[in-house]
Design a protein around this motif. Structure first.
Motif, PDB file in Angstrom:
ATOM      1  N   THR A   1      18.291 -19.879 -36.031  1.00  9.27           N
ATOM      2  CA  THR A   1      17.673 -20.038 -37.362  1.00  9.27           C
ATOM      3  C   THR A   1      16.508 -19.059 -37.540  1.00  9.27           C
ATOM      4  N   CYS A   2      15.321 -19.428 -37.030  1.00 11.59           N
ATOM      5  CA  CYS A   2      14.120 -18.620 -37.330  1.00 11.59           C
ATOM      6  C   CYS A   2      14.186 -17.217 -36.740  1.00 11.59           C
ATOM      7  N   ASN A   3      14.675 -17.079 -35.504  1.00 10.75           N
ATOM      8  CA  ASN A   3      14.667 -15.735 -34.907  1.00 10.75           C
ATOM      9  C   ASN A   3      15.641 -14.776 -35.598  1.00 10.75           C
ATOM     10  N   PRO A   4      16.880 -15.190 -35.898  1.00  9.51           N
ATOM     11  CA  PRO A   4      17.741 -14.267 -36.670  1.00  9.51           C
ATOM     12  C   PRO A   4      17.198 -13.992 -38.076  1.00  9.51           C
ATOM     13  N   ALA A   5      16.523 -14.981 -38.682  1.00  7.72           N
ATOM     14  CA  ALA A   5      15.956 -14.742 -40.021  1.00  7.72           C
ATOM     15  C   ALA A   5      14.835 -13.708 -39.931  1.00  7.72           C
ATOM     16  N   VAL A   6      13.989 -13.828 -38.892  1.00  9.20           N
ATOM     17  CA  VAL A   6      12.948 -12.822 -38.672  1.00  9.20           C
ATOM     18  C   VAL A   6      13.601 -11.478 -38.335  1.00  9.20           C
ATOM     19  N   GLY A   7      14.711 -11.525 -37.588  1.00  8.29           N
ATOM     20  CA  GLY A   7      15.454 -10.303 -37.275  1.00  8.29           C
ATOM     21  C   GLY A   7      15.984  -9.641 -38.537  1.00  8.29           C
ATOM     22  N   TYR A   8      16.449 -10.458 -39.493  1.00  2.91           N
ATOM     23  CA  TYR A   8      16.936  -9.904 -40.759  1.00  2.91           C
ATOM     24  C   TYR A   8      15.773  -9.238 -41.510  1.00  2.91           C
ATOM     25  N   ALA A   9      14.604  -9.943 -41.518  1.00  2.49           N
ATOM     26  CA  ALA A   9      13.406  -9.367 -42.157  1.00  2.49           C
ATOM     27  C   ALA A   9      12.994  -8.086 -41.430  1.00  2.49           C
ATOM     28  N   ALA A  10      13.167  -8.075 -40.095  1.00  5.46           N
ATOM     29  CA  ALA A  10      12.836  -6.870 -39.307  1.00  5.46           C
ATOM     30  C   ALA A  10      13.710  -5.699 -39.748  1.00  5.46           C
ATOM     31  N   ASP A  11      14.991  -5.970 -39.967  1.00  5.60           N
ATOM     32  CA  ASP A  11      15.892  -4.919 -40.449  1.00  5.60           C
ATOM     33  C   ASP A  11      15.447  -4.400 -41.825  1.00  5.60           C
ATOM     34  N   LEU A  12      15.011  -5.328 -42.702  1.00  8.43           N
ATOM     35  CA  LEU A  12      14.531  -4.912 -44.029  1.00  8.43           C
ATOM     36  C   LEU A  12      13.295  -4.035 -43.891  1.00  8.43           C
ATOM     37  N   LEU A  13      12.374  -4.426 -42.990  1.00 10.67           N
ATOM     38  CA  LEU A  13      11.157  -3.629 -42.767  1.00 10.67           C
ATOM     39  C   LEU A  13      11.510  -2.239 -42.250  1.00 10.67           C
ATOM     40  N   VAL A  14      12.457  -2.185 -41.315  1.00  9.08           N
ATOM     41  CA  VAL A  14      12.878  -0.893 -40.762  1.00  9.08           C
ATOM     42  C   VAL A  14      13.461  -0.038 -41.884  1.00  9.08           C
ATOM     43  N   ARG A  15      14.298  -0.666 -42.729  1.00  7.23           N
ATOM     44  CA  ARG A  15      14.887   0.079 -43.856  1.00  7.23           C
ATOM     45  C   ARG A  15      13.809   0.571 -44.819  1.00  7.23           C
ATOM     46  N   ALA A  16      12.692  -0.180 -44.914  1.00  3.23           N
ATOM     47  CA  ALA A  16      11.594   0.217 -45.802  1.00  3.23           C
ATOM     48  C   ALA A  16      10.666   1.232 -45.130  1.00  3.23           C
ATOM     49  N   GLY A  17      10.973   1.593 -43.883  1.00  6.40           N
ATOM     50  CA  GLY A  17      10.179   2.618 -43.206  1.00  6.40           C
ATOM     51  C   GLY A  17       8.999   2.084 -42.407  1.00  6.40           C
ATOM     52  N   ALA A  18       8.916   0.761 -42.255  1.00  7.16           N
ATOM     53  CA  ALA A  18       7.784   0.156 -41.553  1.00  7.16           C
ATOM     54  C   ALA A  18       8.034   0.128 -40.042  1.00  7.16           C
ATOM     55  N   THR A  19       7.055  -0.404 -39.322  1.00  4.16           N
ATOM     56  CA  THR A  19       7.172  -0.578 -37.879  1.00  4.16           C
ATOM     57  C   THR A  19       7.306  -2.073 -37.581  1.00  4.16           C
ATOM     58  N   VAL A  20       8.251  -2.437 -36.740  1.00  2.50           N
ATOM     59  CA  VAL A  20       8.385  -3.829 -36.296  1.00  2.50           C
ATOM     60  C   VAL A  20       8.390  -3.843 -34.777  1.00  2.50           C
ATOM     61  N   MET A  21       7.486  -4.633 -34.223  1.00  2.00           N
ATOM     62  CA  MET A  21       7.434  -4.752 -32.770  1.00  2.00           C
ATOM     63  C   MET A  21       8.025  -6.074 -32.316  1.00  2.00           C
ATOM     64  N   PHE A  22       8.798  -6.047 -31.234  1.00  3.43           N
ATOM     65  CA  PHE A  22       9.079  -7.269 -30.496  1.00  3.43           C
ATOM     66  C   PHE A  22       8.567  -7.046 -29.084  1.00  3.43           C
ATOM     67  N   SER A  23       8.283  -8.124 -28.390  1.00  3.36           N
ATOM     68  CA  SER A  23       7.539  -8.026 -27.139  1.00  3.36           C
ATOM     69  C   SER A  23       8.051  -9.053 -26.141  1.00  3.36           C
ATOM     70  N   GLU A  24       7.151  -9.605 -25.313  1.00  2.00           N
ATOM     71  CA  GLU A  24       7.446 -10.727 -24.421  1.00  2.00           C
ATOM     72  C   GLU A  24       8.508 -10.372 -23.365  1.00  2.00           C
ATOM     73  N   VAL A  25       8.074  -9.630 -22.354  1.00  6.51           N
ATOM     74  CA  VAL A  25       9.010  -9.086 -21.366  1.00  6.51           C
ATOM     75  C   VAL A  25       9.929 -10.145 -20.749  1.00  6.51           C
ATOM     76  N   THR A  26       9.361 -11.291 -20.330  1.00  9.75           N
ATOM     77  CA  THR A  26      10.217 -12.272 -19.638  1.00  9.75           C
ATOM     78  C   THR A  26      11.273 -12.867 -20.566  1.00  9.75           C
ATOM     79  N   GLU A  27      11.087 -12.710 -21.876  1.00  7.95           N
ATOM     80  CA  GLU A  27      12.084 -13.238 -22.809  1.00  7.95           C
ATOM     81  C   GLU A  27      13.020 -12.141 -23.317  1.00  7.95           C
ATOM     82  N   VAL A  28      12.882 -10.970 -22.727  1.00  8.30           N
ATOM     83  CA  VAL A  28      13.765  -9.849 -23.048  1.00  8.30           C
ATOM     84  C   VAL A  28      14.568  -9.485 -21.798  1.00  8.30           C
ATOM     85  N   ARG A  29      13.974  -9.779 -20.634  1.00 10.01           N
ATOM     86  CA  ARG A  29      14.537  -9.360 -19.347  1.00 10.01           C
ATOM     87  C   ARG A  29      16.017  -9.711 -19.202  1.00 10.01           C
ATOM     88  N   ASP A  30      16.380 -10.954 -19.574  1.00  9.98           N
ATOM     89  CA  ASP A  30      17.762 -11.393 -19.379  1.00  9.98           C
ATOM     90  C   ASP A  30      18.697 -10.923 -20.487  1.00  9.98           C
TER      91      ASP A  30
END
Ligand code: CA
Length: 512
Positions: A288-317
């Motif tokens: 729910t919330c993470n894909p919705a934020v991901g969709y907003a992230a795609d819109l921001l990228v399309r608008a030329g903005a910067t979107v950061m994701f972080s949190e190494v231990t939650e990306v590692r796997d």
């Protein structure tokens, strides 16, 4: 409400229960699956019989191996799964499938504060930097006086804050990794929302001397930027507490005069630098919330903005899903470098990524860090990964960027502050988290949370689970809300109540 489960991927042999009160044994779903025991909301149901050692699959990925035989319709609890090894860091696909750029999104703007260096602020704040914790109560005292006695004369300034922290002294300041907290504090002190030059209060004898926080030539340059108004107050050079406070108040008044002249102007959405993170996630977060934020992230990228994701231990796997998305092999290798750095850091403390899920995550249906990571990276949307920033490094690239940080909410947020002018925070279990320096938009994974905390959650993405809203609809809602919040037209609940967490720079080095 009809019995409902969510299966994310066609390969999945487990799904999560949507119904708010959970479902009792005997419940029959329209496809014929029948529960053989009670299963709480967000927890997993086996869609078919699994034998011992068989992979348990969610998001199309293996989240564990069954410790024993599992009957169809039973509750797949945390203890029924063996945690898989993390994906090996050698042999990953590097930049093999970077997604093509989506069509540009033009015409979206916000009202921001343009700075001399070209950066754009979303708030107008006087921030007083401290080089060491010793002076924090003194600066806190001065800030209270400034807010009461001086700030009311400067209506264009939103707030006055003390940038306090626990770093600065009693630390091995030349140890490997010391540049991480120092760099973080440097970038925070010159944040776009503070409008330029920092105002620094130092004790005098501390290890983090102002010339260590900023190099001497940088300090000289900042002094010019500050019209020769005082930039630095050294407490041990002053005569008594009263004198120090007077010096801070006088310097603050000069800065407030400068800041008060700032006006919001219309700037393109490309000026946004959005940091995303999650806290108190549950099994719904990844659908729910993470894909919705991901969709907003795609819109921001399309608008030329910067979107950061972080949190190494939650990306590692989920790193094997991300290295192919890198725009080139160097970016993919940089992502691997950050995973390796964190693996080594955890190993030095005799820990590993399995220390990540919290009791709340598990109560919310997340069995282990693999399941948590697969849901967490949904915040990154579907764009190509354009750059990777090391721990403490400021992000300068546009597009989707991985900025390495710990997953800890307040440490991640502090580190993202080095770069971001807007923060988006997803939560399943609920967190009142907020930051003084940038607006923090909170998105809930379930409607039950948004209903329980209507005055803390800004956007309810739980509607996606029940089918009353789509990921796209909530994604657009988040995007539009971001522009309104960045413009100062709408206030987040965290700012409404003044819920501002303390800064917590990440110090991986020894304390002396
Ligand atoms: Ca977090």
């Amino acid at each position: 409400m009809e019995p409902l489960y969510i299966r994310v991927h066609e390969r999945d042999n487990v799904a999560i229960i949507v119904n708010p009160e959970g479902l009792p044994a005997g419940t029959r779903f329209p496809d014929g699956l029948t529960l053989i025991e009670n299963i709480p909301q967000a927890h997993k149901v086996a869609l078919r019989e699994l034998s011992r050692g068989e992979p348990v699959i969610r998001y199309g990925e293996i989240i564990g191996w069954a410790t024993g035989a599992v009957k169809a319709g039973s509750w797949v609890r945390e203890d029924l799964l063996v945690l898989p090894q993390p994906p090996p860091l050698d042999g990953l696909s590097l930049a093999t499938a970077p997604p093509a750029a989506q069509p540009p999104l033009t015409g979206y703007c916000f009202e921001g504060f343009r700075n001399q260096d070209g950066s754009v602020g979303t708030k107008n704040i006087l921030g007083i930097t401290t080089t060491v914790q010793c002076v924090a109560p003194t600066v806190d005292y001065a800030v209270q006086r400034i807010k009461k006695e001086i700030l009311p004369r400067f209506p264009n300034v939103d707030d006055v804050i003390a940038i306090t922290h626990t770093y600065g002294c009693g630390v091995a300041i030349d140890a490997p990794g010391a540049e991480i907290p120092i760099s973080t504090l440097k970038h925070i002190s010159t944040h776009p929302n503070l409008g330029g030059a920092p105002l620094i209060v130092s004790l005098g004898c501390e290890k983090l001397q102002p010339e260590r926080l900023f190099r001497a030539p940088d300090l000289a340059q900042l002094q010019v930027l500050n019209n020769d108004d005082p930039l630095l107050i050294r407490m041990q050079d002053e005569r008594g507490f009263g004198e120090v406070v007077r010096a801070i108040l006088s310097a603050a008044e000069k800065r407030l005069e400068q800041l008060n002249r700032r006006q919001r102007t219309t700037v393109p959405a490309s000026e946004l630098v959005v940091g995303s993170q999650c806290g108190g996630s549950d099994a719904f977060s990844g659908v729910t919330c993470n894909p919705a934020v991901g969709y907003a992230a795609d819109l921001l990228v399309r608008a030329g903005a910067t979107v950061m994701f972080s949190e190494v231990t939650e990306v590692r796997d989920a790193v094997h899903l991300l290295t192919p998305r890198a725009i080139n092999q160097d970016v993919a290798r940089a992502l691997i470098r950050e995973m390796k750095w964190y693996d080594d850091y955890l190993a030095r403390g005799s820990a590993d990524r399995s220390d990540n899920p919290t009791p709340g995550n598990k109560r919310g249906g997340l069995a282990n860090v693999v399941e948590k990571a697969l849901g967490s990276v949904a915040k990154a949307g579907t764009s190509a990964l354009m750059a990777v920033a090391a721990q403490g490094e400021k992000v300068t690239a546009k597009g989707l960027v991985f900025a390495a940080t710990p997953a800890s909410d307040f440490i991640c947020g502090t580190q993202q502050l080095a770069s971001m002018n807007l923060h988006i925070f997803t939560t399943g279990e609920g967190s009142p988290y907020g930051l003084a320096m940038v607006p923090v938009i909170k998105v809930s994974s379930r409607t039950a949370l948004a209903e329980r905390w209507p005055d803390l959650i800004d956007i309810d993405a739980g509607r996606i689970a029940t089918g009353t809203a789509t990921i796209e609809e909530v994604g657009w809602e988040i995007f539009r809300f971001m522009l309104d919040v960045a413009s100062g037209k709408k206030k987040t609940w965290a700012d409404h109540w003044g819920l501002h967490n303390a800064l917590a720079p990440f110090n991986p080095g020894p304390v002396t």
